[in-house]
Design a protein around this motif. Structure first.
Motif, mmCIF file in Angstrom:
data_model
loop_
_atom_site.group_PDB
_atom_site.id
_atom_site.type_symbol
_atom_site.label_atom_id
_atom_site.label_comp_id
_atom_site.label_asym_id
_atom_site.label_seq_id
_atom_site.Cartn_x
_atom_site.Cartn_y
_atom_site.Cartn_z
ATOM 1 N N PHE A 222 10.014 9.122 9.145
ATOM 2 C CA PHE A 222 10.101 8.564 10.491
ATOM 3 C C PHE A 222 10.810 7.200 10.450
ATOM 4 O O PHE A 222 11.668 6.901 11.285
ATOM 5 C CB PHE A 222 8.690 8.424 11.074
ATOM 6 N N PHE A 223 10.478 6.414 9.438
ATOM 7 C CA PHE A 223 11.129 5.109 9.218
ATOM 8 C C PHE A 223 12.646 5.300 9.076
ATOM 9 O O PHE A 223 13.441 4.572 9.667
ATOM 10 C CB PHE A 223 10.515 4.484 7.959
ATOM 11 N N LEU B 87 7.687 -0.487 7.375
ATOM 12 C CA LEU B 87 6.952 0.768 7.148
ATOM 13 C C LEU B 87 5.606 0.765 7.865
ATOM 14 O O LEU B 87 5.162 1.793 8.373
ATOM 15 C CB LEU B 87 6.786 1.024 5.660
ATOM 16 N N ASP B 88 4.969 -0.410 7.903
ATOM 17 C CA ASP B 88 3.709 -0.530 8.677
ATOM 18 C C ASP B 88 3.951 -0.139 10.129
ATOM 19 O O ASP B 88 3.183 0.609 10.725
ATOM 20 C CB ASP B 88 3.229 -1.996 8.667
ATOM 21 N N ALA B 89 5.047 -0.664 10.685
ATOM 22 C CA ALA B 89 5.366 -0.380 12.092
ATOM 23 C C ALA B 89 5.655 1.106 12.272
ATOM 24 O O ALA B 89 5.218 1.725 13.252
ATOM 25 C CB ALA B 89 6.565 -1.221 12.532
ATOM 26 N N LYS C 222 0.849 -1.187 0.000
ATOM 27 C CA LYS C 222 0.000 0.000 0.000
ATOM 28 C C LYS C 222 0.889 1.242 0.000
ATOM 29 O O LYS C 222 2.109 1.119 0.046
ATOM 30 C CB LYS C 222 -0.899 -0.020 1.240
ATOM 31 N N GLY C 223 0.277 2.403 -0.026
ATOM 32 C CA GLY C 223 1.054 3.639 0.002
ATOM 33 C C GLY C 223 1.389 4.046 1.434
ATOM 34 O O GLY C 223 0.686 3.676 2.375
ATOM 35 N N PHE C 224 2.483 4.787 1.591
ATOM 36 C CA PHE C 224 2.875 5.305 2.908
ATOM 37 C C PHE C 224 3.116 6.808 2.782
ATOM 38 O O PHE C 224 3.674 7.259 1.783
ATOM 39 C CB PHE C 224 4.140 4.612 3.404
ATOM 40 N N PHE D 291 4.483 6.498 14.188
ATOM 41 C CA PHE D 291 4.378 7.933 13.892
ATOM 42 C C PHE D 291 2.988 8.452 14.286
ATOM 43 O O PHE D 291 2.857 9.542 14.833
ATOM 44 C CB PHE D 291 4.664 8.186 12.408
ATOM 45 N N ARG D 292 1.969 7.628 14.032
ATOM 46 C CA ARG D 292 0.608 8.060 14.397
ATOM 47 C C ARG D 292 0.478 8.190 15.912
ATOM 48 O O ARG D 292 -0.138 9.126 16.421
ATOM 49 C CB ARG D 292 -0.407 7.058 13.851
ATOM 50 N N ARG D 293 1.082 7.242 16.634
ATOM 51 C CA ARG D 293 1.040 7.318 18.116
ATOM 52 C C ARG D 293 1.701 8.592 18.595
ATOM 53 O O ARG D 293 1.204 9.281 19.484
ATOM 54 C CB ARG D 293 1.801 6.119 18.705
#
Ligand code: AMP
Ligand code: ZN
Length: 486
Positions: A316-317, A334-336, A307-309, A341-343
């Motif tokens: 952040f990655f 990237l999922d992690a 998917k897109g990031f 980053f959202r947290r």
């Protein structure tokens, strides 16, 4: 001014205290992109790493002149002054004039770095804009006896130079081994020594990018532009010279040789190299075909992507790895980072709504000290991120009413977030850019409050459930209602 900064110097292969030649002024030169095609994510990693370094030096009180060049001429396909000119080849392919190719990919490069919220350099000189300076430098190198002409091409004499200087100072390779591993000269070679490289190359009839010189019409070699432009804007001796690790063995080795042959001075006090972004363990590169473009990453439009990031997730990655470690790309990593980053951003958004108490369960100074200590230890961003998650934990606990923070500590916490998340890391809240969403949510929360006051629970529930389905979680407390993205 920060006097505790230590940085790793490739030249001495150890961490050293950062002592600029003319503090508080700092001169930093970073090799920029070769603009014959789009920059890939690997290139971006190097420029994002140096943006971190630039930002932290400025934060530390230094006045930095950051020069990052644009290579828009003189880059042949082979490392050994052979093959087609990359710009001319691309121009033919796209049916453009070479300088149209340069303009197109320079603009694209700027767009990408803006999306990653990096700061522009102080000066961004181009190779084609500094042909005169390169010619003057070559003339001086010839005068000093370290270069020779063969049929309109000028070669650097590595053998002569290495009698007086250490040619392999950056990589510590053995010169004999290097010679043994370099192809022997053939009948059609003009250069005298196997390791000699071109400073100026005679134009062939079909060469499009060509300039007059004392040796006839030609174009500069790959390395001379950086020696000429760093000397012009930062002087013969300056503080930091940087680039990706892949540049150390040839480009930077030859740059040092040219600059020393010109001025008899080692050009940079500190040489800094960033490590590579890899895919399944191999360096991401255009030629291997495993390099994807930032745009493909943002949209997810690439066979390797699930998917897109978002740009800040990707940044952040990258910051989660130290700039001298390799960083392997994967969808899972990237999922992690997206979650992390959202947290972080959710907590940052809560920060303004925390209500201070008379007492405090936390002491923020030690957190701030740890962050500074980590940055002073050769820009150790992953350690800073671990400390920032401690700040996230504090924010969430106070918000949940499980602990207290005083007004004084809250000010320190806000400064910590502002300094490290926004100033030094250059992250930004991609959602808060959407201020309309914030205003709409404030309005919806207000309507829900009135509905509840009027005991219209059907409407208030509809709002809560509807927002939840959109990924927005409402949280009611004594102080009012706040929202989080799930
Ligand atoms: P180029 O446009 O090829 O001259 O590269 C621009 C910059 O990107 C140089 O400093 C390279 O060292 C760096 N670079 C190239 N590939 C990667 C990679 N996979 N990861 C990190 N940096 C890279
Ligand atoms: Zn360079």
């Amino acid at each position: 001014m920060n006097t505790s900064l230590q940085l790793y110097n490739t030249l001495t292969r150890k961490k050293e205290p950062f002592e600029p030649l003319h503090a508080p002024n700092v001169g930093m030169y970073v090799c920029g992109p070769t603009v014959y095609s789009d920059v890939h994510l690997g290139n971006c990693r190097t420029f994002i790493s140096f943006d971190l370094i630039f930002r932290y030096l400025k934060y530390s009180g230094f006045k930095v002149r950051y020069v990052r060049n644009i290579t828009d001429a003189g880059h042949l396909e082979g490392d050994r002054d052979e093959g087609d000119d990359k710009f001319a080849k691309r121009a033919k392919l796209e049916q453009l004039e070479p300088m149209e190719v340069v303009q197109k990919y320079t603009l694209g490069f700027h767009d990408v770095l803006r999306v990653f919220n990096t700061l522009p350099p102080s000066i961004e000189p181009t190779a084609t804009g500094h042909i005169m300076e390169q010619i003057e430098m070559i003339k001086e190198i010839i005068n000093n006896g370290y270069a020779y002409e063969v049929n309109g091409t000028i070669y650097f004499d590595v053998e002569k130079y290495s009698k007086e200087y250490n040619y392999t100072i950056l990589t510590n390779r053995n010169l004999e081994d290097m010679l043994a591993n370099t192809r022997e000269l053939g009948g059609q070679d003009d250069k005298r020594g196997r390791l000699d490289f071109a400073l100026w190359i005679m134009a062939k009839p079909e060469t499009i990018m060509r300039w007059p010189s004392p040796w006839g019409v030609g174009f500069p070699g790959w390395h001379i532009e950086c020696s000429a432009m760093s000397a012009k804007y930062l002087g013969d001796e300056f503080d930091i010279h940087g680039g990706g690790m892949d540049l150390a063995a040839t480009h930077h080795t030859n740059e040092i040789a040219q600059s020393e042959a010109y001025s008899h001075k080692q050009p940079a006090k500190y040489w800094m190299h960033t490590n590579m972004l890899t895919v399944n363990g191999s360096r991401m590169s255009k030629s291997l075909g495993n390099g994807f473009l930032p745009g493909e990453l943002f949209t997810g439009d690439h066979s390797m992507l699930k998917k897109g990031f978002s740009p800040m997730t990707v940044k952040f990655f990258m910051l989660q790895a130290h700039y001298r470690s390799t960083l392997d790309f994967s969808n899972e990593a990237l999922d992690a980072s997206e979650k992390g980053f959202r947290r972080l951003m959710n907590a940052v958004n809560l920060l303004g709504r925390l209500i201070p108490s008379d007492t405090s369960d936390f002491e923020i100074q030690s957190l701030a000290d740890n962050c500074l200590k980590a940055m002073n230890d050769d820009f150790n961003s992953p350690v800073v991120i671990a400390e920032l998650f401690e700040a996230v934990r504090i924010i969430n606990t106070v918000h949940d009413g499980k602990a207290k923070i005083s007004a004084e500590e809250l000010v320190k916490l806000k400064k910590l977030i502002n300094d490290f998340v926004f100033d030094i890391f250059g992250l930004k809240d991609e959602d808060s850019a959407n201020t309309e969403l914030n205003s709409v949510l404030d309005l919806v929360i207000d309507i829900r409050k009135s509905a509840k006051e009027n005991k219209d629970y059907a409407t208030s529930d509809k709002i809560r459930v509807g927002l939840h389905e959109m990924g927005i979680l409402l949280k009611d407390s004594k102080e009012g209602t706040t929202w989080n993205k799930i």
